[in-house]
Design a protein around this motif. Sequence first.
Motif: not given
Length: 300
Positions: A171, A200-201, A203-204, A276-277, A288, A290, A292
């Motif tokens: 992360s 997916s993310s 960490d969120y 990133a998202a 952002w 997340g 990666y």
Amino acid sequence: MKILKNILYLFAVVLLFGACDETDPITLSAEDASVAFDVYNPELGFKSASVKENSTTPLRIPITYSGLPGGSDITISLMVDNSSESNPAQQGVDFTLSSASITFTGGYGTQYVEVNPVDNNVYEGNKTFVLSIVAPEGMKSNTKNSIVVSLVDDEHPLKEFLGTYTVSYTSGFDGGNYSFDVLTSADPDDETSIVVTGWSSNDYGVVFPNDIKISVDKTNETVTLPLGQDLGASPYGPCYLYGWNLDDDSEIMDGSVVVTFDNSNYSIDFGDNAFAAYIYDGSNAGYWLGAYYNVVWTKK
């Protein structure tokens, strides 16, 4: 006089409840009998079943006759129709049926029809057909008297990449190591592309609803991940897939990331590329969700 009225009222109540005795039998008739497939997908709203083209075990589809014990024997016919299918399966070429009719004895019971796929060692994509029950005249109709059967092609040119991958990453926010699983499936519109479900993310705690796609060049052993793909809604706002290169810190907002894959186990190491998202709308737009780093896809 008042006492007499109360006695008559009590007598009427007794008669009323006596007429509604819970032990009264429920009467069924032969007209209530029906026959139906015992395979149903409530989410899709219709019956469906599938079998791999190279399966050595036939697909067994249960059919249940709901009638009266000791009732009449019945014979049903099975009809194949592929006229409405975009990639129709041909009976006798792509599959065979164990029987064109089934006889039930004793007034009720469950029997099976078997679909035997034919492996032709040629990639033609998944094929489908509709199997329907033709019940005897006069029998009660049933909404479950048809089923869509899919023959899953095992010769897809990217079959080694289909299945489940574990995506591991570091992360960019807390430095923790995370992972999530994605499901890769064949792209029905492009045999050089793979559909990825479950991005997916972690960490969120977000699993994005939209699928994304990657393309594979087996000749040059490269994988291309287009950026800018819409990941869909999240609790923080809608996101798309964003990236940059860590070597020169250059942003890759609308281009693609191209990396090589390991042809021994089909793992994918994205090296110096980070993702990133990116939230593109709403009050959190521009942030952002997340980030990666050290992204590696490992085939399960």
